[in-house]
Design a protein around this motif. Structure first.
Motif, PDB file in Angstrom:
ATOM      1  N   THR A  48       0.801  -1.217   0.000  1.00 38.16           N
ATOM      2  CA  THR A  48       0.000   0.000   0.000  1.00 38.16           C
ATOM      3  C   THR A  48       0.838   1.273   0.000  1.00 38.16           C
ATOM      4  O   THR A  48       0.284   2.369  -0.061  1.00 38.16           O
ATOM      5  CB  THR A  48      -0.929   0.013   1.221  1.00 38.16           C
ATOM      6  OG1 THR A  48      -0.141  -0.054   2.427  1.00 38.16           O
ATOM      7  CG2 THR A  48      -1.890  -1.174   1.181  1.00 38.16           C
ATOM      8  N   HIS A  49       2.142   1.155   0.082  1.00 38.16           N
ATOM      9  CA  HIS A  49       3.030   2.317   0.092  1.00 38.16           C
ATOM     10  C   HIS A  49       3.500   2.604  -1.327  1.00 38.16           C
ATOM     11  O   HIS A  49       3.630   1.692  -2.150  1.00 38.16           O
ATOM     12  CB  HIS A  49       4.226   2.045   1.005  1.00 38.16           C
ATOM     13  CG  HIS A  49       5.050   3.247   1.319  1.00 38.16           C
ATOM     14  ND1 HIS A  49       6.099   3.666   0.528  1.00 38.16           N
ATOM     15  CD2 HIS A  49       4.983   4.132   2.349  1.00 38.16           C
ATOM     16  CE1 HIS A  49       6.651   4.744   1.062  1.00 38.16           C
ATOM     17  NE2 HIS A  49       5.995   5.050   2.156  1.00 38.16           N
ATOM     18  N   VAL A 136       2.499  24.744  20.452  1.00 31.76           N
ATOM     19  CA  VAL A 136       2.663  23.654  19.494  1.00 31.76           C
ATOM     20  C   VAL A 136       1.450  22.733  19.575  1.00 31.76           C
ATOM     21  O   VAL A 136       1.019  22.359  20.673  1.00 31.76           O
ATOM     22  CB  VAL A 136       3.947  22.848  19.776  1.00 31.76           C
ATOM     23  CG1 VAL A 136       3.993  21.579  18.925  1.00 31.76           C
ATOM     24  CG2 VAL A 136       5.172  23.704  19.525  1.00 31.76           C
ATOM     25  N   LEU A 137       0.919  22.381  18.418  1.00 35.33           N
ATOM     26  CA  LEU A 137      -0.115  21.348  18.313  1.00 35.33           C
ATOM     27  C   LEU A 137       0.505  20.128  17.655  1.00 35.33           C
ATOM     28  O   LEU A 137       1.020  20.223  16.529  1.00 35.33           O
ATOM     29  CB  LEU A 137      -1.295  21.858  17.474  1.00 35.33           C
ATOM     30  CG  LEU A 137      -2.344  20.820  17.045  1.00 35.33           C
ATOM     31  CD1 LEU A 137      -3.033  20.204  18.262  1.00 35.33           C
ATOM     32  CD2 LEU A 137      -3.369  21.438  16.102  1.00 35.33           C
ATOM     33  N   VAL A 138       0.491  18.993  18.351  1.00 30.80           N
ATOM     34  CA  VAL A 138       0.993  17.740  17.787  1.00 30.80           C
ATOM     35  C   VAL A 138      -0.209  16.922  17.348  1.00 30.80           C
ATOM     36  O   VAL A 138      -0.975  16.423  18.183  1.00 30.80           O
ATOM     37  CB  VAL A 138       1.846  16.950  18.799  1.00 30.80           C
ATOM     38  CG1 VAL A 138       2.357  15.655  18.155  1.00 30.80           C
ATOM     39  CG2 VAL A 138       3.019  17.794  19.282  1.00 30.80           C
ATOM     40  N   GLN A 139      -0.369  16.789  16.039  1.00 29.99           N
ATOM     41  CA  GLN A 139      -1.469  16.016  15.473  1.00 29.99           C
ATOM     42  C   GLN A 139      -1.060  14.547  15.397  1.00 29.99           C
ATOM     43  O   GLN A 139      -0.193  14.173  14.616  1.00 29.99           O
ATOM     44  CB  GLN A 139      -1.785  16.524  14.057  1.00 29.99           C
ATOM     45  CG  GLN A 139      -2.495  17.861  14.026  1.00 29.99           C
ATOM     46  CD  GLN A 139      -4.000  17.690  14.006  1.00 29.99           C
ATOM     47  OE1 GLN A 139      -4.592  17.292  15.014  1.00 29.99           O
ATOM     48  NE2 GLN A 139      -4.610  17.987  12.885  1.00 29.99           N
ATOM     49  N   GLY A 140      -1.699  13.700  16.211  1.00 30.60           N
ATOM     50  CA  GLY A 140      -1.324  12.294  16.264  1.00 30.60           C
ATOM     51  C   GLY A 140      -0.250  12.077  17.307  1.00 30.60           C
ATOM     52  O   GLY A 140       0.822  11.557  17.029  1.00 30.60           O
ATOM     53  N   LEU A 203       2.704  20.245  14.197  1.00 33.30           N
ATOM     54  CA  LEU A 203       3.465  19.114  13.655  1.00 33.30           C
ATOM     55  C   LEU A 203       2.451  18.025  13.361  1.00 33.30           C
ATOM     56  O   LEU A 203       1.842  17.462  14.274  1.00 33.30           O
ATOM     57  CB  LEU A 203       4.509  18.619  14.656  1.00 33.30           C
ATOM     58  CG  LEU A 203       5.487  17.579  14.108  1.00 33.30           C
ATOM     59  CD1 LEU A 203       6.334  18.156  12.989  1.00 33.30           C
ATOM     60  CD2 LEU A 203       6.389  17.041  15.213  1.00 33.30           C
ATOM     61  N   ASP A 204       2.263  17.729  12.074  1.00 32.79           N
ATOM     62  CA  ASP A 204       1.112  16.945  11.633  1.00 32.79           C
ATOM     63  C   ASP A 204       1.513  15.564  11.152  1.00 32.79           C
ATOM     64  O   ASP A 204       2.037  15.396  10.054  1.00 32.79           O
ATOM     65  CB  ASP A 204       0.384  17.689  10.520  1.00 32.79           C
ATOM     66  CG  ASP A 204      -1.028  17.176  10.315  1.00 32.79           C
ATOM     67  OD1 ASP A 204      -1.220  15.947  10.338  1.00 32.79           O
ATOM     68  OD2 ASP A 204      -1.936  18.002  10.140  1.00 32.79           O
ATOM     69  N   PHE A 205       1.224  14.556  11.998  1.00 27.72           N
ATOM     70  CA  PHE A 205       1.439  13.163  11.608  1.00 27.72           C
ATOM     71  C   PHE A 205       0.161  12.539  11.034  1.00 27.72           C
ATOM     72  O   PHE A 205       0.183  11.378  10.640  1.00 27.72           O
ATOM     73  CB  PHE A 205       1.876  12.333  12.826  1.00 27.72           C
ATOM     74  CG  PHE A 205       3.198  12.744  13.417  1.00 27.72           C
ATOM     75  CD1 PHE A 205       4.381  12.401  12.791  1.00 27.72           C
ATOM     76  CD2 PHE A 205       3.253  13.473  14.593  1.00 27.72           C
ATOM     77  CE1 PHE A 205       5.608  12.770  13.326  1.00 27.72           C
ATOM     78  CE2 PHE A 205       4.475  13.855  15.143  1.00 27.72           C
ATOM     79  CZ  PHE A 205       5.651  13.494  14.501  1.00 27.72           C
ATOM     80  N   GLN A 233       3.781  19.321   7.409  1.00 28.89           N
ATOM     81  CA  GLN A 233       3.239  18.039   6.949  1.00 28.89           C
ATOM     82  C   GLN A 233       4.321  16.969   7.119  1.00 28.89           C
ATOM     83  O   GLN A 233       5.353  16.993   6.461  1.00 28.89           O
ATOM     84  CB  GLN A 233       2.801  18.152   5.485  1.00 28.89           C
ATOM     85  CG  GLN A 233       1.698  17.188   5.072  1.00 28.89           C
ATOM     86  CD  GLN A 233       2.138  15.734   5.087  1.00 28.89           C
ATOM     87  OE1 GLN A 233       3.165  15.382   4.543  1.00 28.89           O
ATOM     88  NE2 GLN A 233       1.344  14.887   5.741  1.00 28.89           N
ATOM     89  N   THR A 234       4.043  16.021   8.028  1.00 30.31           N
ATOM     90  CA  THR A 234       5.048  15.023   8.392  1.00 30.31           C
ATOM     91  C   THR A 234       4.583  13.601   8.144  1.00 30.31           C
ATOM     92  O   THR A 234       5.392  12.728   7.834  1.00 30.31           O
ATOM     93  CB  THR A 234       5.422  15.195   9.883  1.00 30.31           C
ATOM     94  OG1 THR A 234       5.793  16.553  10.122  1.00 30.31           O
ATOM     95  CG2 THR A 234       6.575  14.292  10.265  1.00 30.31           C
ATOM     96  N   GLY A 235       3.289  13.341   8.300  1.00 32.84           N
ATOM     97  CA  GLY A 235       2.760  11.993   8.119  1.00 32.84           C
ATOM     98  C   GLY A 235       1.356  12.040   7.551  1.00 32.84           C
ATOM     99  O   GLY A 235       0.800  13.125   7.335  1.00 32.84           O
ATOM    100  N   GLU A 236       0.795  10.860   7.329  1.00 30.01           N
ATOM    101  CA  GLU A 236      -0.538  10.793   6.724  1.00 30.01           C
ATOM    102  C   GLU A 236      -1.321   9.600   7.247  1.00 30.01           C
ATOM    103  O   GLU A 236      -2.039   8.929   6.517  1.00 30.01           O
ATOM    104  CB  GLU A 236      -0.426  10.726   5.205  1.00 30.01           C
ATOM    105  CG  GLU A 236       0.473   9.622   4.691  1.00 30.01           C
ATOM    106  CD  GLU A 236       0.656   9.675   3.176  1.00 30.01           C
ATOM    107  OE1 GLU A 236       0.177   8.739   2.515  1.00 30.01           O
ATOM    108  OE2 GLU A 236       1.261  10.643   2.682  1.00 30.01           O
ATOM    109  N   SER A 237      -1.226   9.363   8.551  1.00 31.00           N
ATOM    110  CA  SER A 237      -1.878   8.178   9.105  1.00 31.00           C
ATOM    111  C   SER A 237      -3.401   8.277   9.082  1.00 31.00           C
ATOM    112  O   SER A 237      -4.086   7.262   9.191  1.00 31.00           O
ATOM    113  CB  SER A 237      -1.397   7.927  10.535  1.00 31.00           C
ATOM    114  OG  SER A 237      -1.727   9.007  11.388  1.00 31.00           O
TER     115      SER A 237
END
Length: 314
Positions: A48-49, A136-140, A203-205, A233-237
């Motif tokens: 899937t990657h 800071v907002l850490v998404q995920g 920081l967006d995972f 933009q750091t991740g896309e989980s």
């Protein structure tokens, strides 16, 4: 040698015998000490990657494409880019000369496998220019990378840290100033983002739905001189795509960039040295589960990490 061998796309690696690697000219055999199993490794193996086609072109193969090991002279190194079908989940692998770098003294090889996640968190500074006292907002934030990002944000002097996740019990474990559960309706999530507010760096995972809703919350109802919010933009989980309305950028002050912004060999080296210093001093800690290679099948199928990285050691 013993190795974790993947026989089919989407399968589970099996602990079994595999031919020892034989180095060609310009290659070196590495005795593996430790390798971390990350979500990206599972995505590659599942097909899937975006890089799956490259790595799954020859089966059977050994997954995971970086780790820690020793050169023939005993030097401990971090390595990458093994020659297929050899990966890091084995007693030995083979890489091109130069596809490795020494690991500093005093760093546990198993811990060294996870340090890259902390380096990613430093993009709050290198890509977004985080200043002491900012929010800071850490998404995920409940995963391994997210929990490390919280520590890094504190060490960088963040004045307030906000964390998002889907599990209230895991959110309650975090050393942060506010939490937001994303497993609610769109309307409730948008209101929660707005109620907390004041984000300087994100920081967006996650990406996908949560970030799309965050953008709505950051968009003013009328023209305003918006305070800048720098989203990295750091991740896309949570999804690879999202819709960005023009209004979300026009008056909100939002800036979106990738984690590689301002990345240079020099900045990468500085980030690495900073993580090494924090690790040696104990200021930065890593939660890992050490798993013997023989238990790879059960470790691979683990569905919940609670912020702990699986590190396999032959």
């Amino acid at each position: 040698m013993k190795a974790a061998v993947l026989h089919e796309v989407g399968g589970v690696p099996r602990y079994e015998e595999f031919p020892d690697p034989v180095p060609a000219d310009g290659e070196v055999v590495i005795d593996v000490l430790a390798a971390a199993v990350e979500n990206v490794d599972k995505a590659v193996a599942a097909g899937t990657h975006y890089a799956s086609a490259k790595y799954l072109g020859v089966l059977p193969m050994i997954p995971v494409f970086d780790g820690i090991g020793t050169l023939p002279d005993g030097t401990v190194v971090g390595f990458g880019n093994p020659r297929l079908p050899y990966g890091a989940l084995a007693e030995k692998t083979v890489v091109p000369e130069g596809s490795y770098a020494p690991i500093p003294d005093g760093i546990d090889p198993a811990i060294a496998t996870v340090m890259a996640s902390a380096i990613t968190a430093l993009t709050m500074k290198t890509a977004a220019g985080l200043q002491p006292g900012e929010t800071v907002l850490v998404q995920g934030a409940t995963g391994v990378a997210g929990r490390l990002a919280i520590q890094v944000a504190r060490l960088l002097g963040a004045g307030r840290i906000v964390a998002t996740g889907r599990d209230d019990s895991q959110l309650a474990e975090l050393d942060v100033d506010a939490v937001i559960n994303t497993a609610v309706s769109d309307e409730e999530l948008q209101q929660a983002y707005a109620d907390v507010g004041g984000y300087d760096v994100v920081l967006d995972f996650l990406w996908g739905r949560p970030t799309e809703i965050l953008l709505r919350a950051l968009t003013p109802d009328e023209f305003a001189f918006g305070a800048p919010t720098r989203i990295i933009q750091t991740g896309e989980s949570a999804g690879a795509d999202l819709v960005v309305p023009a209004s979300a950028l026009r008056t909100s002050g939002v800036e979106i960039c990738g984690a590689a912004r301002n990345l240079t060999p020099e900045s990468m080296g500085e980030s690495y040295q900073q993580v090494v210093e924090w690790t040696r001093s104990g200021a930065l800690t890593f939660q890992i589960d050490r798993i013997p290679l023989s238990d790879i099948a059960s470790a691979w199928q683990r569905t919940s990490s609670r912020g702990r990285r699986v590190v396999v050691q032959p």
